[in-house]
Design a protein around this motif. Structure first.
Motif, PDB file in Angstrom:
ATOM      1  N   TYR A  68       3.390  -5.984  -4.112  1.00 39.97           N
ATOM      2  CA  TYR A  68       4.764  -5.476  -4.307  1.00 39.97           C
ATOM      3  C   TYR A  68       4.756  -4.162  -4.996  1.00 39.97           C
ATOM      4  O   TYR A  68       5.407  -3.110  -4.888  1.00 39.97           O
ATOM      5  N   GLU A  69       4.284  -4.194  -6.314  1.00 35.06           N
ATOM      6  CA  GLU A  69       4.055  -3.192  -6.962  1.00 35.06           C
ATOM      7  C   GLU A  69       3.581  -1.874  -6.504  1.00 35.06           C
ATOM      8  O   GLU A  69       4.254  -0.616  -6.315  1.00 35.06           O
ATOM      9  N   SER A  70       2.300  -2.228  -5.742  1.00 36.21           N
ATOM     10  CA  SER A  70       1.795  -1.018  -4.884  1.00 36.21           C
ATOM     11  C   SER A  70       2.726  -0.654  -3.773  1.00 36.21           C
ATOM     12  O   SER A  70       2.757   0.602  -3.646  1.00 36.21           O
ATOM     13  N   ALA A  71       3.266  -1.418  -3.198  1.00 37.14           N
ATOM     14  CA  ALA A  71       4.175  -1.062  -1.876  1.00 37.14           C
ATOM     15  C   ALA A  71       5.213  -0.320  -2.423  1.00 37.14           C
ATOM     16  O   ALA A  71       5.702   0.752  -1.989  1.00 37.14           O
ATOM     17  N   LEU A  72       5.869  -0.626  -3.745  1.00 33.93           N
ATOM     18  CA  LEU A  72       6.848   0.307  -4.114  1.00 33.93           C
ATOM     19  C   LEU A  72       6.652   1.687  -4.346  1.00 33.93           C
ATOM     20  O   LEU A  72       7.359   2.711  -4.147  1.00 33.93           O
ATOM     21  N   GLY A  73       5.381   1.787  -5.040  1.00 35.45           N
ATOM     22  CA  GLY A  73       4.823   3.230  -5.377  1.00 35.45           C
ATOM     23  C   GLY A  73       4.749   3.916  -3.885  1.00 35.45           C
ATOM     24  O   GLY A  73       5.072   5.240  -4.046  1.00 35.45           O
ATOM     25  N   LYS A  74       4.340   3.194  -3.010  1.00 34.08           N
ATOM     26  CA  LYS A  74       3.981   4.095  -1.557  1.00 34.08           C
ATOM     27  C   LYS A  74       5.352   4.464  -1.230  1.00 34.08           C
ATOM     28  O   LYS A  74       5.434   5.682  -0.303  1.00 34.08           O
TER      29      LYS A  74
END
Length: 210
Positions: A68-74
């Motif tokens: 989820y954290e990586s998804a937010l960044g993208k």
């Protein structure tokens, strides 16, 4: 052949071709394959806008893998596309991701940003309504729970009151942050979202671009 070949070459679009392959892999659950396709597509991206839009798709892959954290960044990176349709969907997916993370306030703020771009965006409205109703229900449940506990020990009540005093500043901050959410809700009351039969809130679903 001499006449046809230039036309065939003109039809070839490696960027779109890799994106299409990535989307097929995404739909079939081959997320690692989808990521490879999107990375290959980036090499053929015609401009920075297209590269930013690819980040949206990568965000969906990360979400499905519970990163989820990586998804937010993208999703945030995809906002650089300058495309308002991509931007509103990125904010929507950002809000959906926050909901999965249990961050209701951040989720509400993301849905509001999506609605600022498109006030008629029904999916964002549904999720915002869902969050606000859930927040009200949580408050009611907490209030009922406190009533059920009774008066209790006076000394404990005193200590509890002392703790509440310490948390006043935090509560004020929370109220300030929720003010914009309530304001948005007021504007939506006259035009509530009609829920289709068999359709729940959209918090489980992602928007897709391609």
């Amino acid at each position: 052949m001499i006449i046809i070949l230039p036309l065939i070459v003109g039809w070839i679009d490696p960027f779109r071709d890799e994106v299409s392959k990535g989307n097929s892999n995404y739909k079939s659950g081959n997320f690692s394959g989808a990521m490879k396709n999107y990375s290959a597509a980036e090499k053929h991206a015609p401009d920075s806008k297209s590269k930013s839009m690819l980040e949206f798709n990568r965000g969906n892959v990360e979400f499905r893998q519970q990163n989820y954290e990586s998804a937010l960044g993208k999703y945030r990176n995809s906002l650089n596309s300058g495309d308002r349709d991509v931007q509103k969907k990125a904010f929507y997916n950002e809000g959906t991701t926050y909901m999965k993370m249990g961050k209701k306030r951040e989720a509400a703020e993301s849905f509001i940003r999506a609605l600022q771009i498109d006030p008629g965006y029904e999916k964002a409205k549904r999720n915002l309504e869902y969050l606000l109703k859930k927040n009200e229900q949580d408050k009611k449940d907490k209030k009922d729970q406190n009533k059920g506990q009774g008066k209790g020990d006076k000394g404990e009540q005193k200590n509890s009151g002392s703790d509440d005093e310490k948390n006043k500043q935090g509560n004020k901050s929370g109220k300030k942050d929720s003010a914009s959410v309530k304001k948005m809700l007021e504007s939506m009351k006259n035009k509530p979202v009609r829920r289709r039969k068999g359709k729940g809130d959209g918090e489980r679903y992602l928007e897709k671009y391609w």
